[in-house]
Design a protein around this motif. Structure first.
Motif, PDB file in Angstrom:
ATOM      1  N   ALA A   6      39.174  -3.488  25.165  1.00 40.85           N
ATOM      2  CA  ALA A   6      37.666  -3.399  25.286  1.00 40.85           C
ATOM      3  C   ALA A   6      37.307  -2.040  25.165  1.00 40.85           C
ATOM      4  O   ALA A   6      37.947  -1.161  25.783  1.00 40.85           O
ATOM      5  CB  ALA A   6      36.891  -4.121  26.390  1.00 40.85           C
ATOM      6  N   ASN A   7      36.131  -1.429  24.709  1.00 42.48           N
ATOM      7  CA  ASN A   7      35.632  -0.388  24.928  1.00 42.48           C
ATOM      8  C   ASN A   7      34.076  -0.252  24.994  1.00 42.48           C
ATOM      9  O   ASN A   7      33.470  -1.432  25.426  1.00 42.48           O
ATOM     10  CB  ASN A   7      36.214   0.638  23.621  1.00 42.48           C
ATOM     11  N   ARG A   8      33.480   0.562  24.965  1.00 41.78           N
ATOM     12  CA  ARG A   8      32.031   0.710  25.266  1.00 41.78           C
ATOM     13  C   ARG A   8      31.288  -0.322  24.387  1.00 41.78           C
ATOM     14  O   ARG A   8      30.025  -0.258  24.713  1.00 41.78           O
ATOM     15  CB  ARG A   8      31.528   2.175  25.745  1.00 41.78           C
ATOM     16  N   GLU A   9      31.739  -0.598  23.266  1.00 43.97           N
ATOM     17  CA  GLU A   9      30.967  -1.436  22.272  1.00 43.97           C
ATOM     18  C   GLU A   9      31.494  -2.516  21.890  1.00 43.97           C
ATOM     19  O   GLU A   9      30.397  -3.378  21.431  1.00 43.97           O
ATOM     20  CB  GLU A   9      30.953  -0.316  20.907  1.00 43.97           C
ATOM     21  N   GLU A  10      32.481  -2.939  22.255  1.00 43.41           N
ATOM     22  CA  GLU A  10      32.935  -4.304  22.030  1.00 43.41           C
ATOM     23  C   GLU A  10      34.295  -4.580  22.743  1.00 43.41           C
ATOM     24  O   GLU A  10      34.864  -3.879  23.157  1.00 43.41           O
ATOM     25  CB  GLU A  10      33.562  -4.424  20.337  1.00 43.41           C
ATOM     26  N   VAL A  11      34.518  -5.926  22.646  1.00 43.75           N
ATOM     27  CA  VAL A  11      35.749  -6.490  23.314  1.00 43.75           C
ATOM     28  C   VAL A  11      36.462  -7.549  22.520  1.00 43.75           C
ATOM     29  O   VAL A  11      35.928  -8.366  21.684  1.00 43.75           O
ATOM     30  CB  VAL A  11      35.262  -7.444  24.537  1.00 43.75           C
ATOM     31  N   THR A  12      37.788  -7.693  22.364  1.00 47.11           N
ATOM     32  CA  THR A  12      38.405  -8.556  21.729  1.00 47.11           C
ATOM     33  C   THR A  12      39.485  -9.440  22.769  1.00 47.11           C
ATOM     34  O   THR A  12      40.056  -8.647  23.609  1.00 47.11           O
ATOM     35  CB  THR A  12      39.339  -8.070  20.607  1.00 47.11           C
ATOM     36  N   PHE A  13      39.447 -10.889  22.803  1.00 48.40           N
ATOM     37  CA  PHE A  13      40.224 -11.465  23.715  1.00 48.40           C
ATOM     38  C   PHE A  13      41.232 -12.174  22.958  1.00 48.40           C
ATOM     39  O   PHE A  13      41.045 -12.956  21.771  1.00 48.40           O
ATOM     40  CB  PHE A  13      39.411 -12.394  24.507  1.00 48.40           C
ATOM     41  N   THR A  14      42.422 -12.163  23.282  1.00 41.94           N
ATOM     42  CA  THR A  14      43.536 -12.961  22.711  1.00 41.94           C
ATOM     43  C   THR A  14      44.153 -14.043  23.791  1.00 41.94           C
ATOM     44  O   THR A  14      44.638 -13.592  24.640  1.00 41.94           O
ATOM     45  CB  THR A  14      44.539 -12.034  21.935  1.00 41.94           C
ATOM     46  N   ILE A  15      44.005 -15.285  23.265  1.00 40.50           N
ATOM     47  CA  ILE A  15      44.540 -16.470  24.129  1.00 40.50           C
ATOM     48  C   ILE A  15      45.527 -17.230  23.470  1.00 40.50           C
ATOM     49  O   ILE A  15      45.251 -17.785  22.572  1.00 40.50           O
ATOM     50  CB  ILE A  15      43.455 -17.288  24.764  1.00 40.50           C
ATOM     51  N   ARG A  16      46.798 -17.217  23.933  1.00 34.94           N
ATOM     52  CA  ARG A  16      47.862 -17.768  23.423  1.00 34.94           C
ATOM     53  C   ARG A  16      48.646 -18.615  24.491  1.00 34.94           C
ATOM     54  O   ARG A  16      48.940 -18.468  25.567  1.00 34.94           O
ATOM     55  CB  ARG A  16      48.880 -16.756  22.828  1.00 34.94           C
ATOM     56  N   ASP A  17      48.856 -20.129  24.035  1.00 33.25           N
ATOM     57  CA  ASP A  17      49.349 -21.051  24.883  1.00 33.25           C
ATOM     58  C   ASP A  17      50.942 -21.268  24.085  1.00 33.25           C
ATOM     59  O   ASP A  17      51.321 -20.606  23.044  1.00 33.25           O
ATOM     60  CB  ASP A  17      48.735 -22.303  24.882  1.00 33.25           C
ATOM     61  N   GLN A  18      51.749 -22.045  24.900  1.00 36.76           N
ATOM     62  CA  GLN A  18      52.901 -22.413  24.668  1.00 36.76           C
ATOM     63  C   GLN A  18      53.370 -24.095  24.240  1.00 36.76           C
ATOM     64  O   GLN A  18      54.336 -24.432  24.350  1.00 36.76           O
ATOM     65  CB  GLN A  18      54.111 -21.918  25.699  1.00 36.76           C
ATOM     66  N   GLY A  19      52.076 -24.391  23.572  1.00 38.19           N
ATOM     67  CA  GLY A  19      52.060 -25.840  23.311  1.00 38.19           C
ATOM     68  C   GLY A  19      52.811 -25.857  21.778  1.00 38.19           C
ATOM     69  O   GLY A  19      53.115 -24.968  21.169  1.00 38.19           O
ATOM     70  N   THR A  20      52.838 -27.139  21.347  1.00 39.80           N
ATOM     71  CA  THR A  20      52.990 -27.430  19.803  1.00 39.80           C
ATOM     72  C   THR A  20      51.924 -27.163  18.986  1.00 39.80           C
ATOM     73  O   THR A  20      52.374 -27.307  17.822  1.00 39.80           O
ATOM     74  CB  THR A  20      53.541 -28.790  19.894  1.00 39.80           C
ATOM     75  N   GLY A  21      50.700 -26.538  19.363  1.00 45.03           N
ATOM     76  CA  GLY A  21      49.888 -26.350  18.418  1.00 45.03           C
ATOM     77  C   GLY A  21      48.982 -27.530  17.993  1.00 45.03           C
ATOM     78  O   GLY A  21      49.362 -28.702  18.223  1.00 45.03           O
ATOM     79  N   MET A  64      38.921 -13.815  19.904  1.00 44.08           N
ATOM     80  CA  MET A  64      37.637 -14.117  19.817  1.00 44.08           C
ATOM     81  C   MET A  64      37.099 -12.701  20.140  1.00 44.08           C
ATOM     82  O   MET A  64      37.597 -11.820  20.871  1.00 44.08           O
ATOM     83  CB  MET A  64      37.278 -14.873  21.225  1.00 44.08           C
ATOM     84  N   PHE A  65      36.136 -12.190  19.180  1.00 45.10           N
ATOM     85  CA  PHE A  65      35.569 -10.803  19.190  1.00 45.10           C
ATOM     86  C   PHE A  65      34.158 -10.741  19.470  1.00 45.10           C
ATOM     87  O   PHE A  65      33.211 -11.616  18.971  1.00 45.10           O
ATOM     88  CB  PHE A  65      35.760 -10.057  17.942  1.00 45.10           C
ATOM     89  N   LYS A  66      33.545  -9.938  20.416  1.00 41.09           N
ATOM     90  CA  LYS A  66      32.042  -9.937  20.736  1.00 41.09           C
ATOM     91  C   LYS A  66      31.690  -8.356  20.832  1.00 41.09           C
ATOM     92  O   LYS A  66      32.422  -7.672  21.414  1.00 41.09           O
ATOM     93  CB  LYS A  66      32.041 -10.473  22.026  1.00 41.09           C
ATOM     94  N   ARG A  67      30.777  -7.992  20.137  1.00 42.39           N
ATOM     95  CA  ARG A  67      30.057  -6.754  20.335  1.00 42.39           C
ATOM     96  C   ARG A  67      28.908  -6.778  21.683  1.00 42.39           C
ATOM     97  O   ARG A  67      28.750  -7.767  21.907  1.00 42.39           O
ATOM     98  CB  ARG A  67      29.109  -6.573  19.021  1.00 42.39           C
ATOM     99  N   LYS A  68      28.756  -5.447  21.887  1.00 43.34           N
ATOM    100  CA  LYS A  68      27.986  -5.443  22.934  1.00 43.34           C
ATOM    101  C   LYS A  68      26.451  -6.093  22.662  1.00 43.34           C
ATOM    102  O   LYS A  68      25.972  -6.151  21.555  1.00 43.34           O
ATOM    103  CB  LYS A  68      27.353  -3.780  23.004  1.00 43.34           C
TER     104      LYS A  68
END
Length: 304
Positions: free
Chosen positions: A233-248, A292-296
């Protein structure tokens, strides 16, 4: 003994609002009711509830107008929409405007109480004392979460603290990010690591579903899996990456999460909320990672 949590239920159908009132009271909530948005707003001015559950299609002041009014006058008040066939367009606008979540009317008995509980748990752990800081310019954060979904609200609060310091969050964006993170993390734990299908959620009661979750949390190989969470994240946007260990899973097999005509579908509800609240959402080919990406937040957002 603590006072029961106050919920405002808004619906012009006496049958529908009475049914919600009885169900919520059976779960220990105090319930006020209103038959349209105007009366709901008057009630909230007299006594603010912890959360509002509202229909969309009502006389005098509909659900969308109520969301707009609440966003203006009572910022940060969680709002759950009850959606029915034909209300998809107004629901989409209400979610983008500031509603926190939605529950299809045909699954109210299964989904309303759990949705309210998760909304309120995120409000309870949110740090409202953190202030924006001109010193902080960017953040890289990595977390590891086991399969105890009770910890999810605490993880969300920890992620949002530096976002507040960066000046990224207003009340509406905070609730939307909270909801998107909650859905993504719960999906990663329940459907990813524990490999429990959405269909199972609707085959019995919520108590029976929780029994299955608790059993999987103790069984191999599920119990040793974890969820990795990355935030840039910075002052304009944020990116979250969420990863599991399942079979998909096959993302393409779910209802289109960008098509609000699928609001009434049971499967894919979480992904629809995530896509409604985030600016860009992608998955890896295996179905084990969501980005997931989100701007201010845009202060000029309008109802149209």
């Amino acid at each position: 003994m603590p006072e029961p949590t106050l919920v405002l239920a808004v619906d012009d159908s006496i049958t529908q609002v009475t049914g919600m009132q009885i169900m919520l009271q059976q779960h220990g909530y105090e319930v006020m009711t209103a038959s349209n948005g105007r009366l709901a707003l008057e009630s909230i001015r007299e006594r603010r509830p912890a959360i509002v559950v509202t229909d969309l299609q009502m006389p005098e002041m509909d659900g969308l107008q109520l969301v707009a009014a609440l966003r203006e006058e009572f910022a940060g008040l969680p709002i759950v929409l009850t959606t029915a066939k034909g209300s998809e367009e107004i629901a989409a606008k209400a979610l983008r405007l500031g509603a926190s979540s939605y529950v299809p009317k045909r699954t109210l008995n299964e989904d309303l109480v759990p949705t309210i509980e998760r909304m309120l748990s995120m409000v309870d752990v949110a740090d409202h004392h953190t202030k924006p800081s001109s010193l902080l310019k960017s953040v890289h954060l990595e977390m590891s979460l086991g399969n105890n979904d009770i910890e999810v609200p605490n993880v969300i609060a920890r992620l949002e603290q530096p976002l507040t310091e960066l000046g990224l969050l207003d009340d509406t964006m905070q609730m939307q990010i909270s909801t998107a993170l909650d859905e993504a993390l719960i999906n990663a734990i329940i459907h990813g690591n524990l490999e429990i299908s959405t269909e199972l959620r609707y085959e019995g009661t919520d108590e029976q579903f929780r029994e299955v979750v608790h059993a999987r949390q103790k069984q191999e190989p599920y119990r040793d899996r974890h969820v990795t969470i990355l935030m840039e994240a910075n002052r304009e946007e944020v990116t979250f990456t969420i990863r599991d260990q399942g079979t998909g899973f096959d993302v393409g097999a779910l209802p289109d999460p960008t098509d609000f005509s699928n609001l009434g579908e049971c499967g894919g509800r979480g992904l629809l909320l995530i896509n409604a609240f985030m600016d860009k959402v992608t998955h890896n080919a295996e179905g084990t990672e969501i980005v997931m990406f989100k701007r201010k937040a845009d202060a000029s957002l309008e109802t149209e």
